[in-house]
Design a protein around this motif. Structure first.
Motif, PDB file in Angstrom:
ATOM      1  N   CYS A  67     -53.405  76.609   2.130  1.00  0.00           N
ATOM      2  CA  CYS A  67     -52.047  76.467   2.636  1.00  0.00           C
ATOM      3  C   CYS A  67     -51.040  77.194   1.761  1.00  0.00           C
ATOM      4  O   CYS A  67     -49.872  77.252   2.081  1.00  0.00           O
ATOM      5  CB  CYS A  67     -51.665  74.998   2.744  1.00  0.00           C
ATOM      6  N   GLY A  68     -51.499  77.729   0.618  1.00  0.00           N
ATOM      7  CA  GLY A  68     -50.598  78.499  -0.234  1.00  0.00           C
ATOM      8  C   GLY A  68     -50.055  77.706  -1.405  1.00  0.00           C
ATOM      9  O   GLY A  68     -49.210  78.201  -2.145  1.00  0.00           O
ATOM     10  N   LYS A  69     -50.558  76.487  -1.607  1.00  0.00           N
ATOM     11  CA  LYS A  69     -49.997  75.662  -2.680  1.00  0.00           C
ATOM     12  C   LYS A  69     -50.369  76.208  -4.053  1.00  0.00           C
ATOM     13  O   LYS A  69     -49.524  76.250  -4.946  1.00  0.00           O
ATOM     14  CB  LYS A  69     -50.435  74.197  -2.524  1.00  0.00           C
ATOM     15  N   SER A  70     -51.642  76.657  -4.202  1.00  0.00           N
ATOM     16  CA  SER A  70     -52.036  77.208  -5.493  1.00  0.00           C
ATOM     17  C   SER A  70     -51.318  78.521  -5.763  1.00  0.00           C
ATOM     18  O   SER A  70     -50.921  78.799  -6.900  1.00  0.00           O
ATOM     19  CB  SER A  70     -53.547  77.427  -5.545  1.00  0.00           C
ATOM     20  N   THR A  71     -51.153  79.332  -4.715  1.00  0.00           N
ATOM     21  CA  THR A  71     -50.442  80.601  -4.882  1.00  0.00           C
ATOM     22  C   THR A  71     -49.017  80.346  -5.345  1.00  0.00           C
ATOM     23  O   THR A  71     -48.498  81.041  -6.213  1.00  0.00           O
ATOM     24  CB  THR A  71     -50.448  81.382  -3.559  1.00  0.00           C
ATOM     25  N   THR A  72     -48.382  79.335  -4.759  1.00  0.00           N
ATOM     26  CA  THR A  72     -47.030  78.994  -5.172  1.00  0.00           C
ATOM     27  C   THR A  72     -46.997  78.642  -6.657  1.00  0.00           C
ATOM     28  O   THR A  72     -46.153  79.129  -7.407  1.00  0.00           O
ATOM     29  CB  THR A  72     -46.513  77.787  -4.348  1.00  0.00           C
ATOM     30  N   LEU A  73     -47.954  77.823  -7.068  1.00  0.00           N
ATOM     31  CA  LEU A  73     -48.010  77.415  -8.471  1.00  0.00           C
ATOM     32  C   LEU A  73     -48.230  78.629  -9.375  1.00  0.00           C
ATOM     33  O   LEU A  73     -47.603  78.757 -10.433  1.00  0.00           O
ATOM     34  CB  LEU A  73     -49.144  76.400  -8.664  1.00  0.00           C
ATOM     35  N   ARG A  74     -49.116  79.516  -8.929  1.00  0.00           N
ATOM     36  CA  ARG A  74     -49.421  80.692  -9.747  1.00  0.00           C
ATOM     37  C   ARG A  74     -48.232  81.642  -9.826  1.00  0.00           C
ATOM     38  O   ARG A  74     -48.081  82.360 -10.815  1.00  0.00           O
ATOM     39  CB  ARG A  74     -50.661  81.402  -9.198  1.00  0.00           C
ATOM     40  N   MET A  75     -47.393  81.641  -8.798  1.00  0.00           N
ATOM     41  CA  MET A  75     -46.181  82.454  -8.876  1.00  0.00           C
ATOM     42  C   MET A  75     -45.215  81.852  -9.894  1.00  0.00           C
ATOM     43  O   MET A  75     -44.551  82.574 -10.638  1.00  0.00           O
ATOM     44  CB  MET A  75     -45.511  82.554  -7.499  1.00  0.00           C
ATOM     45  N   ILE A  76     -45.154  80.521  -9.929  1.00  0.00           N
ATOM     46  CA  ILE A  76     -44.284  79.877 -10.914  1.00  0.00           C
ATOM     47  C   ILE A  76     -44.792  80.184 -12.325  1.00  0.00           C
ATOM     48  O   ILE A  76     -44.026  80.433 -13.248  1.00  0.00           O
ATOM     49  CB  ILE A  76     -44.223  78.346 -10.688  1.00  0.00           C
ATOM     50  N   ALA A  77     -46.134  80.200 -12.449  1.00  0.00           N
ATOM     51  CA  ALA A  77     -46.731  80.455 -13.761  1.00  0.00           C
ATOM     52  C   ALA A  77     -46.584  81.911 -14.184  1.00  0.00           C
ATOM     53  O   ALA A  77     -46.696  82.232 -15.363  1.00  0.00           O
ATOM     54  CB  ALA A  77     -48.212  80.072 -13.737  1.00  0.00           C
ATOM     55  N   GLY A  78     -46.377  82.792 -13.201  1.00  0.00           N
ATOM     56  CA  GLY A  78     -46.295  84.215 -13.528  1.00  0.00           C
ATOM     57  C   GLY A  78     -47.643  84.898 -13.444  1.00  0.00           C
ATOM     58  O   GLY A  78     -47.817  86.015 -13.910  1.00  0.00           O
ATOM     59  N   LEU A  79     -48.631  84.222 -12.866  1.00  0.00           N
ATOM     60  CA  LEU A  79     -49.958  84.825 -12.719  1.00  0.00           C
ATOM     61  C   LEU A  79     -50.057  85.639 -11.431  1.00  0.00           C
ATOM     62  O   LEU A  79     -50.984  86.404 -11.256  1.00  0.00           O
ATOM     63  CB  LEU A  79     -51.031  83.731 -12.740  1.00  0.00           C
ATOM     64  N   GLU A  80     -49.103  85.431 -10.515  1.00  0.00           N
ATOM     65  CA  GLU A  80     -49.008  86.253  -9.309  1.00  0.00           C
ATOM     66  C   GLU A  80     -47.588  86.798  -9.250  1.00  0.00           C
ATOM     67  O   GLU A  80     -46.645  86.107  -9.637  1.00  0.00           O
ATOM     68  CB  GLU A  80     -49.252  85.419  -8.039  1.00  0.00           C
ATOM     69  N   THR A  81     -47.462  88.020  -8.735  1.00  0.00           N
ATOM     70  CA  THR A  81     -46.114  88.547  -8.565  1.00  0.00           C
ATOM     71  C   THR A  81     -45.481  87.896  -7.343  1.00  0.00           C
ATOM     72  O   THR A  81     -46.175  87.386  -6.468  1.00  0.00           O
ATOM     73  CB  THR A  81     -46.145  90.062  -8.344  1.00  0.00           C
ATOM     74  N   ILE A  82     -44.158  87.917  -7.291  1.00  0.00           N
ATOM     75  CA  ILE A  82     -43.435  87.314  -6.172  1.00  0.00           C
ATOM     76  C   ILE A  82     -43.058  88.433  -5.216  1.00  0.00           C
ATOM     77  O   ILE A  82     -42.413  89.405  -5.622  1.00  0.00           O
ATOM     78  CB  ILE A  82     -42.191  86.576  -6.693  1.00  0.00           C
ATOM     79  N   THR A  83     -43.493  88.339  -3.959  1.00  0.00           N
ATOM     80  CA  THR A  83     -43.197  89.406  -3.012  1.00  0.00           C
ATOM     81  C   THR A  83     -41.719  89.396  -2.641  1.00  0.00           C
ATOM     82  O   THR A  83     -41.070  90.427  -2.575  1.00  0.00           O
ATOM     83  CB  THR A  83     -44.042  89.245  -1.732  1.00  0.00           C
TER      84      THR A  83
END
Lengths: 336, 386
Positions: B45-61
């Protein structure tokens, strides 16, 4: 051959443990009195599984015993005799004269030093280079498979081929290395193999070229086994890329380093093929004489079989010194 | 300490073949200073991706993430003053527990060895792992590793804790124990926490607020009881609560809602809320239905037959089918009702189910939006059902 020996040993070990299990079940009454190899053999022979499996492992076991371990023992006996030229050696008068002669001989000491330089420099540089390339390839680059194949390819070539190849590379007049040096300012062409100070580094460089791809593959497998979370945890913990690899990732590659080191060292001790193929004689370029070439020269050019056998035994002890710690490590971590 | 703001945040992954996959779609949440926010939703559902964006492990589109008013989008993880707990714990296997906990301080601060030692010791005593400090992770049990992973985050004293399903590798008993403990620690430290889980029990029990995600979109952000009693749509209603809410397709006919197996009369107030919609979904929580054997007396009583009973000890989950007169058959739609553990019912037994109108939820059939929820005031008047 070494692998075969290990297999045989493992097989015997497994049979032993199978027998233990049978006994634990209380299935067969066996004589547990007495210890030592004879008693152990008696116990094994009384075990039905052991007897029935004999046709499968016994032939290989006997062949190994005769041609590997028998030959080693024979070689050791030969090294204890005195030189007799082309006649048969006299096994009635055994002493360590040949070893004393070796340690007082300049050419032996020189070859030993070269062997160690080759061993250490080749292994270290191959490990570092392989690690760096593995890390670069692991960072999700494009054409990763292509790069991996390109780096690994030299390893699949035989020493004879790479020796010829590097003879051309190092050629004084039109070798690629010298053509490249020629372009640089203030650098002259170099006679790589005829300069005794440069010959060994040149050989080591060629060997590194051939084997760092292997190290890379070993390290790459190690890197792939490390979960992504470790990289991420290190980044969240505030480590720079260098610190992340240095403190979190590389220490986890201990197993890969040990197994790659053993293979590289064993290859370094066997570099004879490469040196022989470079010149086509048992006398390699000045400055590149190692124990293996010295041994061959003493035995087959000079006919000093007893002396060559002594060198062979020392080379064997060296190889054992490299492999034994590895086997102990594997045994301790339960992989053997 | 700081508040964390997600402002219209999106994440689009571009696959090798040029396919665009929207993992997080325009999510906005304000997480107050010291708040415990749980991101919950089904897998993918994107919950982990959201967390990883907060962490800075994923870029924010697209969109912005702000921590204490400062935009975080282009900052490296180490510049964000966050600590993260991973599902697999991600303890460094070659380091002792002490080294694992000290690593973050060594890398991200200029603290001296003594100060680091002191902080590691105090975090360790908080987690009750002092005697494990000299051990390597592989010598620890799962629960102990979990504690070390939490300790490693606590020792950093960050502005935000990020936790990615930290309890999912524990067995059920330990999980509920750690749940309480984690909640206590978070309250003691007062650190803003974003916690990702797919387990709605964790979401309900631990959070100050729940953010329910589905298919990359934020469905609802509210307190656990708001999400439970006043779900903003059918997805949230079905996702929160176990066993989940029963849904029936109904058609509005006059002052009645007509379903396949029953007809439900509604009051004028409800009709007003329905407006001119004709097709709805009727939702009722399993614990809001009461069973009796007195026979149907009121207009909201229905004759049913017990299909299956799942005894849980403290309560029974009873699966019912509407008694439509014909022979019971496999395809009959069942709905679930929970009754107290002392109330014994048996399969095949005919019972009367009372579905109170105050507890009924209605959702728009096409959009899924809530048309009518039971209100929280009603919950208080119906106290015995909670």
């Amino acid at each position: 051959m070494r692998d075969l020996a290990r297999d045989a040993k493992r097989l015997v070990g497994r049979l032993g443990s199978a027998e233990d299990e049978v006994r634990a079940d209380g299935g067969e009454p066996v004589d547990t009195q007495g210890s030592g190899p004879i008693a152990a053999l008696k116990r094994n022979l009384a075990n039905q599984q052991f007897r029935e499996s004999m046709p499968f492992w016994l032939p290989a076991f006997l062949l190994m015993a005769l041609f590997v371990y028998g030959a080693i023992i024979w070689n050791f006996m030969l090294s204890l005799t005195d030189p007799v030229g082309l006649g048969s050696p006299d096994y009635s008068d055994l002493d360590f004269d040949m070893y004393v002669q070796a340690f007082t001989s300049d050419s032996f000491v020189n070859a030993t030093v070269n062997t160690f330089v080759l061993l250490v420099a080749f292994t270290l540089v191959s490990l570092v280079l392989g690690l760096v390339v593995a890390i670069l390839v692991d960072r999700n680059i494009r054409f990763e498979n292509t790069f991996r194949t390109i780096y690994l390819l030299p390893m699949s070539l035989s020493f004879v081929v790479t020796a010829q190849f590097w003879l051309w590379m190092y050629n004084f007049d039109n070798g690629v290395v010298n053509l490249f040096l020629d372009v640089l300012p203030f650098v002259d062409k170099v006679r790589w193999f005829s300069n005794p100070e440069l010959a060994l580094p040149a050989v080591i460089f060629a060997l590194i070229w051939q084997f760092s791809g292997y190290t890379m593959v070993v390290y790459l497998a190690g890197l792939r086994a490390i979960p992504t979370e470790h990289y991420e945890a290190a980044r969240v913990d505030g480590a720079s890329t260098f610190k992340m690899y240095w403190r979190v990732i590389v220490p986890q590659l201990k197993g890969s380093t040990i197994s790659a080191t053993v293979v590289l060292m064993v290859f370094a001790l066997k570099a004879f093929d490469f040196l022989y193929a470079l010149r086509g004689t048992y006398l390699p370029y000045k400055g590149t004489d190692i124990l293996a070439t010295l041994m061959m020269r003493e035995a087959f050019s000079n006919g000093h079989f007893a002396y060559a056998a002594a060198i062979g035994i020392m080379l064997f002890v060296l190889a054992l010194g490299v492999v034994a710690p590895y086997l102990t490590y594997q045994y301790r971590s339960g992989q053997l | 300490m700081a508040e964390l703001t997600l402002d219209n945040v999106s994440k689009v992954f571009v696959e090798d073949d040029g396919n665009h996959i929207v993992a997080v779609d325009d999510v906005s949440v304000d997480i107050r200073d010291g708040e415990f926010l749980v991101l919950v939703g089904p897998s993918g559902c994107g919950k982990s991706t959201t967390l990883r964006m907060i962490a800075g492990l994923e870029t924010i589109t697209d969109g912005e993430i702000r921590l204490g008013g400062e935009v975080m989008n282009d900052k490296e993880p180490k510049e964000r003053d966050i600590a993260m707990v991973f599902q697999s714990y991600a303890l460094y296997p070659h380091m002792t527990v002490r080294e694992n906990m000290a690593f973050g301080l060594e890398e991200s601060t200029s603290m001296g060895d003594d100060e680091i030692d002191e902080r590691v010791s105090s975090a360790a005593s908080m987690m009750g792992i002092e005697e494990l400090l000299g051990r390597k992770p592989r010598e620890l049990s799962g629960g102990q590793q979990q504690r070390v992973a939490l300790g490693r985050a606590i020792v950093r004293d960050p502005a935000v804790f990020l936790m990615d399903e930290p309890l999912s590798n524990l067995d059920a008993k330990l999980r509920s124990k750690m749940r309480t403990e984690l909640q206590r620690i978070q309250e003691d430290l007062g650190v803003t926490t974003v916690y990702v889980t797919h387990d709605q029990t964790e979401a309900m029990t631990m959070s100050d607020r729940i953010a329910v995600l589905d298919d990359g979109r934020l469905q609802q952000a509210g307190t656990p009881l708001e999400c439970y009693h006043e779900p903003s749509n059918e997805f949230v209603a079905g996702f929160i609560g176990d066993p989940s809410m029963n849904f029936f397709d109904v058609e509005v006919q006059g002052n009645q809602l007509r379903a396949a197996d029953f007809t439900y009369p509604v009051s004028d107030e409800t009709l007003q809320e329905i407006g001119d919609r004709t097709n709805l979904r009727l939702g009722i929580r399993p614990e809001d239905v009461t069973l009796s054997t007195d026979g149907a007396t009121g207009e909201h009583d229905f004759e049913t037959v017990v299909d299956v009973v799942e005894p849980m000890g403290d309560e029974n989950n009873v699966y019912l089918t509407f008694d439509t007169g014909g022979e019971p058959d496999e395809d009959d739609e069942t709905f679930v009702v929970t009754v107290g553990g002392m109330q014994q019912v048996e399969a095949g037994q005919p019972v009367t189910a009372h579905i109170p109108e105050e507890a009924v939820h209605l959702f728009d059939e096409s959009s899924g939006e809530a048309v009518k929820n039971r209100s929280l005031e009603q919950v208080e008047t119906l106290g015995k059902h909670v």
